[in-house]
Design an enzyme around this catalytic site. Structure first.
Site, short mmCIF file in Angstrom:
data_model
loop_
_atom_site.label_atom_id
_atom_site.label_comp_id
_atom_site.label_asym_id
_atom_site.label_seq_id
_atom_site.Cartn_x
_atom_site.Cartn_y
_atom_site.Cartn_z
N GLU A 113 14.72 -15.03 17.67
CA GLU A 113 13.40 -14.44 17.88
C GLU A 113 12.67 -15.35 18.86
O GLU A 113 12.63 -16.56 18.69
CB GLU A 113 12.65 -14.34 16.55
CG GLU A 113 11.16 -14.13 16.65
CD GLU A 113 10.75 -12.90 17.47
OE1 GLU A 113 11.32 -11.82 17.25
OE2 GLU A 113 9.87 -13.05 18.34
N HIS A 131 5.78 6.18 5.24
CA HIS A 131 5.58 7.61 5.47
C HIS A 131 6.52 8.48 4.64
O HIS A 131 7.64 8.08 4.32
CB HIS A 131 5.83 7.93 6.95
CG HIS A 131 4.80 7.33 7.86
ND1 HIS A 131 3.77 8.06 8.39
CD2 HIS A 131 4.65 6.06 8.32
CE1 HIS A 131 3.03 7.26 9.14
NE2 HIS A 131 3.54 6.05 9.12
N VAL A 254 16.50 -14.64 24.44
CA VAL A 254 17.72 -14.30 25.18
C VAL A 254 17.32 -14.07 26.63
O VAL A 254 16.48 -13.22 26.92
CB VAL A 254 18.39 -13.05 24.58
CG1 VAL A 254 19.56 -12.61 25.44
CG2 VAL A 254 18.86 -13.35 23.15
N ILE A 425 12.77 2.09 18.14
CA ILE A 425 12.26 2.06 16.76
C ILE A 425 10.74 1.95 16.83
O ILE A 425 10.17 0.89 17.07
CB ILE A 425 12.84 0.87 15.97
CG1 ILE A 425 14.36 0.84 16.05
CG2 ILE A 425 12.37 0.97 14.51
CD1 ILE A 425 15.08 2.02 15.47
#
Lengths: 572, 411, 115
Positions: A113, A131, A254, A425
């Site tokens: 991360e 949801h 990265v 996503i």
């Protein structure tokens, strides 16, 4: 799709000369335009879910500032020369959930991360709604995973020690006509397999939520809607992954990859170069960049910013339930990209309004502007006219990562053998994560086995996170005992949220090794209350410095470089 | 343990209240922090106690005088103690956590001396990035004066409240560059003497009708955007300019801290954001008193102590049924305290604090009861940052009319 | 000229005039204001508050002030003097740390009680 026809339509509508071509996976657009929203709109016109092809939108934005990704201010060789079975790129809800699901297996797993904590992006800046999926289209990946993910929430949150509340949601009907149209939801709910959807009358909804009494004619209750703290869930997934043997490397970006046509051979980061048998792209708004690094860019992410407002739950006229207005034909036309946002009740009892949806070419722009705040407030005030703007106590922005098809891309790359994409996503990705992460883990295991590797189960896997003590959940008697064994739990540092020194020390010594002011704030809410850290921030800084044995000037608010003090007085 | 009175908060108001109450009652003083003194601990500048002691003390010295006096009394002091629950069951029952565990105490009366807190960035809607380098003046003061660290090297101060002015001088003396103080209002919020001795003495410019509209910085603050504002304090488009700095200090106002008051269903005055009280600092909730900055934000600690003493003194007296008559204000008041009189108790020398809502000159304050003037005083100048204090004798007035009016008029 | 008296919170606005036989001050509500105006014209002075470093646990710094006013132009020299000072033990409030600062007969005293 007839590309030539769409090219003409785009020219007519937006005046952009697009050159469109296609291959077996993508429709590729080239051209130029000086208006980002038109570029996005043009891209959407080429999106065609039925073709199975993804839009790669390379229409260049004339006049857009060159925007390079934020990189961590650290360079070392911590990870240099290491070899991993699985490398997960991205520490949002997707990456952390995938890492945790993979930790069931006896594998060498690394999660990278680039920020100093997980849940730094959209996973940490959304309204936390779990949801039901009623507004989703049939036959999309979103729906498949949302309905499954929603049903998993009790179990996942119990295992991970995260608060979850299934309080339901109310969609308010403002006219008999809309109410009649609303009945189509019931059919849809049945078709989607969503339980607990029912119509309720005016009397009932007004008793539950008096703030709508002047205009509601009835409502639809969606019982399975829930609320979770999105960053606490992400943190919990990551912590459980670490407890099960995963390595989480923060401040690790990265930068590029070495690859052949069909294989990623090494991953280059600011912490060194390493190899992976399997790479999982959970890079959120940078998912298409990561795909490109692997020579596998067959979709585009178009960043979409959303602003949420936090209301003081004690302010006058603030509702106490999750409510939203049923869309009318007019509001549907106005904005197709967001489910319209709504009023959400968080697990901490706060009321959130939002979000709006603004296309942006800046992938990491979480700044706020007053126009957004006005827009969100005005919109949600339609649902609850009694709310006052003065009740807004905080606001934040997140950048979502949709693809042009507006659906999740969760698949093994057709081209690069050791790459899995978990891309596009966006909302309701939080709801879906518990479900898709299980599938992604399975895809990864299959991939590894197909290379001849033996994948065994992790004999020490424990799905239960060892969670920190939360004094709020203790009785006075339990708390008394705890304080007697450790007086730090009796010293209140954050007065607004009543957080003790003991809890803050626990948060500093978390399994991920995140020792920042924001890290403490997100884990135990110290500094999140009405004074927004005005009183406790200096004490949190001191505690971090003391626990780590470093000078105050080494303590950061968040990422490296976000220092809180420059040094001792008399010395600078 | 059962006490007559529990005082919550060990700052100047709570210290004064506890000392005064201890003369005829058993008192428990609960303080959140490890040391008594409240915010005075970090207010190391001088100017405290000019009214009360005729001396220019620093904050810690002022507090120390009271702490020393408190030690001579039989007040029970519990520091590093935090009230988590208070409920009424005949008497008041408090639960508090401290180093030794979870404790309970019972009492007949509660004095709230919980002080105030600062308005934050969110409260004033500054937009932009989420970088470090943005501090409320109070937390910057804590970092420098208690922890001994410098928040930054190049600072912009937003808001001309007194703590902001004090911090401008403090940061300058410690070697930081203070680029300027920006105030959205057309007039300064702090005391005039502070504008002079904190800013002008150090050549720090004060920009009125100007505010910070955006903060810019990826990790640490790098720049702020400054805009002029119109007479409704809305930024004027096209007037933006960028100032390079690594620190933004917010001195944009204080709000009475009223969480416990809310738990006790104490009614709060929307003008002061503190409790409604009678002349005895008695709130509308029987047996709950409020004083100091929890009642209304003062600019001088001397008056904070004074109201603490009023609360302490009166909380000791036996409970009687009150008859409350509202004090109505007419004219340009920001607020006036007390907001009502208990005509069943002593109405002799009612200490009244008020602020004007805008800068006014040649004003006459008159107090009438049932239309009959009982008090008047002239003021050459009234400005909102400077609180006024008058003592009004209602003892000769016929209060049966229940019409008390305070009025500000030009003379 | 106009000046604002900083002696007390009243902050009187003073009209100050230099006359042949001294200084004429109007607008002061008390005698101290008149004295302030005269010194401000001739040799402006300030009391200074600051802090010094310590090696005592829980007290990274301790607050201090001058026990009287020092000439304005000596403030920066005074601040430098303080930064060279380190307190190595607990002392009662009011303890003189530095005597006769910069030849002014004014002392530096601590203003925090170190418990």
């Amino acid at each position: 799709m007839n590309l030539a026809k769409t090219v003409k339509k785009v020219y007519k509508k937006y005046g952009i000369k697009v050159h469109a071509s296609e291959n077996d996976r993508s429709i590729i657009l080239v051209g130029e335009c000086g208006d980002w929203s038109k570029i996005v709109a043009a891209g959407k016109m080429f999106a065609d879910k039925n073709s199975g092809k993804h839009v790669v939108n390379d229409i260049s934005f004339i006049g857009g500032q060159e925007h390079s990704p934020i990189l961590p201010a650290v360079n070392d060789d911590k990870l240099d020369g290491t070899a991993w079975d699985v490398v997960v790129i991205g520490g949002g809800i997707s990456g952390c959930a995938v890492a945790r699901e993979l930790s069931k297996y006896d594998l060498k797993i690394l999660l990278c991360e680039k920020h100093s904590d997980v849940a730094h992006g959209a996973s940490g800046a959304n309204d936390g709604m779990v949801h039901a999926g009623i507004d989703l289209k049939h036959r999309c990946k979103k729906l498949y995973y949302v309905t499954r993910g929603n049903a998993m929430y009790e179990r996942v949150c119990a295992d991970l020690g995260v608060e979850f509340e299934r309080a339901g949601q109310y969609v308010i009907f403002t006219s008999k006509f809309i109410q009649l149209l609303g009945r189509s939801y019931l059919t849809r709910a049945k078709k989607h397999g969503i339980p607990g959807v029912k119509m309720i009358g005016k009397k009932e909804i007004c008793a539950i939520e008096p703030t709508v009494k002047d205009f509601a004619v009835g409502a639809m209750k969606i019982s399975t809607t829930g609320a979770v703290s999105p960053y606490k869930l992400t943190v919990a997934y990551a912590e459980n992954a670490v407890q099960n043997g995963v390595t989480v490397s923060l401040s690790t970006a990265v930068l590029s990859m070495e690859h052949t046509d069909t294989q990623i051979t090494s991953i280059i980061t600011n912490r060194g170069t390493f190899t992976a048998k399997c790479v999982i792209n959970c890079a959120g708004v940078f998912a298409d960049n990561v795909a490109e690094m692997a020579g596998d860019r067959y979709f585009s992410i178009h960043p979409r910013k959303g602003v949420d407002l936090l209301m003081d739950p004690k302010a006058n006229g603030v509702p106490s339930n999750a409510i939203s207005l049923s869309p009318t034909l007019k509001t549907l036309k106005e904005n197709k990209n967001t489910k319209g946002g709504g009023i959400v009740k968080t697990v901490d009892g706060n009321i959130l309004l939002g979000p709006n949806a603004r296309e942006t070419y800046l992938r990491e722009d979480t700044s706020t502007c007053s126009a957004d705040i006005d827009e969100v407030f005005a919109k949600q005030q339609r649902c609850c006219p009694s709310m006052q703007r003065s009740g807004v106590i905080a606001y934040f922005a997140g950048v979502r990562a949709p693809s042009y098809e507006e659906d999740f891309i969760i698949e093994h790359s057709a081209k690069v053998k050791n790459l899995i994409h978990v891309a596009g996503i966006q909302s309701p990705g939080l709801t879906a994560a518990p479900a898709f992460s299980v599938d992604v883990a399975e895809i990864a295991v299959e991939l590894l086995r197909s290379t001849g590797a033996e994948v065994k189960e992790n004999p020490n896997y424990n799905p239960k996170r060892i969670s920190p003590i939360n004094c709020k959940n203790l009785t006075d008697g339990q708390r008394d005992e705890l304080i007697k064994s450790n007086p730090d739990f009796g010293k209140i540092i954050c007065r607004c949220e009543q957080i003790s020194l003991g809890e803050i020390k626990q948060a500093i010594n978390n399994p991920l090794g995140v020792a920042t002011v924001d890290g403490v704030k997100r884990r135990v809410r110290a500094g999140m209350g009405r004074c927004q850290g005005g009183f406790c921030m200096p004490l949190v800084v001191k505690t971090i410095a003391d626990e780590l044995g470093v000078p105050y000037s080494d303590v950061n608010k968040g990422d490296i470089g976000s220092y809180v003090a420059v040094g001792n007085i008399k010395e600078i | 343990m059962k006490y007559d009175i529990v005082v919550i908060g060990g700052g100047p108001a709570g210290l004064a209240a506890a000392i005064r109450a201890s003369k005829s009652a058993s008192v428990l003083l609960i303080e959140r922090e490890a040391r008594l003194g409240g915010i005075l601990k970090q207010c190391i500048h001088d100017g405290f106690g000019v009214v009360r002691f005729g001396e220019k003390l620093s904050g810690p010295e002022y507090a120390h005088r009271f702490i020393k006096e408190l030690r001579q009394t039989n007040v029970t002091v519990s520091t590093f103690s935090f009230v988590t629950n208070v409920c009424k069951d005949g008497c008041y029952k408090l639960t508090y956590v401290c180093r030794d565990g979870v404790r309970t105490a019972e009492c007949d009366k509660i004095i709230l001396a919980t002080g105030c807190r600062e308005r934050t960035r969110n409260g004033i809607f500054i937009q932009g990035d989420r970088c470090s380098g943005i501090y409320t003046a109070g937390s910057a003061q804590n970092l420098v004066n208690i922890m001994g660290v410098m928040p930054g090297r190049k600072a912009v101060i937003l808001g001309s409240g007194d703590i902001g002015l004090i911090m401008a001088r403090r940061l300058t003396l410690e070697g930081a560059q203070v680029i300027g103080v920006y105030e959205a209002k057309p007039t300064p919020s702090g005391l005039t003497r502070n504008i002079h001795q904190c800013l002008y003495d150090f050549n720090i410019p004060l920009h009125l009708s100007t505010t910070v509209t955006r903060v810019i910085g990826s990790n640490r603050l790098e720049q702020v955007e400054i805009s002029r504002v119109d007479d409704k304090m809305r930024p004027i488009a096209g007037t933006e300019s960028i100032v390079n700095c690594d620190t933004l200090v917010l001195a944009v106002g204080l709000i009475p801290e009223n969480e416990l008051a809310n738990d006790l269903s104490v009614r709060v005055d929307p003008k002061t954001k503190g409790a409604f009280v009678d002349q005895n600092c008695h709130t509308l909730t029987d047996n709950v008193y409020a004083c100091g900055n929890a009642l209304h934000v003062n600019d001088l600690v001397d008056y904070v102590s004074e109201s603490g003493e009023t609360a302490g003194e009166n909380a000791c007296k036996p409970t009687r049924e009150r008859k409350l008559v509202p004090v109505t204000t007419k004219g340009k008041f920001l607020y006036a305290v007390p907001q009502m009189l208990d005509v069943h108790s002593d109405v002799g020398g009612v200490i009244t604090y008020f602020r004007a809502s805008e800068e006014l000159s040649k004003q006459q304050l008159t107090v009438t009861v049932g239309g009959k003037e009982i008090f008047s005083k002239r003021f050459a100048k009234l400005i909102p940052p400077e609180m006024e204090r008058v003592v009004i004798d209602y003892s000769q007035a016929d209060l049966s009319s229940e019409q008390i009016v305070m009025e500000l008029k030009e003379w | 000229m106009e000046m604002v008296c900083i002696v007390c919170p009243n902050g009187c606005r003073l009209q100050v005039e230099k006359t042949s036989d001294g200084v004429n001050v109007r607008g002061a509500r008390c005698k101290r204001g008149e004295i302030f105006a005269v010194t401000e014209l001739t040799c402006p002075t300030r009391s200074v508050t600051s802090s010094v470093r310590t090696t005592v646990a829980d007290y990274p710094v301790v607050s201090v002030r001058t026990d009287g006013e020092i000439p304005k132009e000596k403030i920066s020299k005074f601040i430098r003097l303080l930064s060279e000072f380190t307190l190595d033990k607990k002392v009662p409030i009011g303890t003189i740390l530095i005597k006769d600062v910069c030849g002014t007969k004014i002392n530096v005293i601590t203003t925090t009680e170190m418990e």
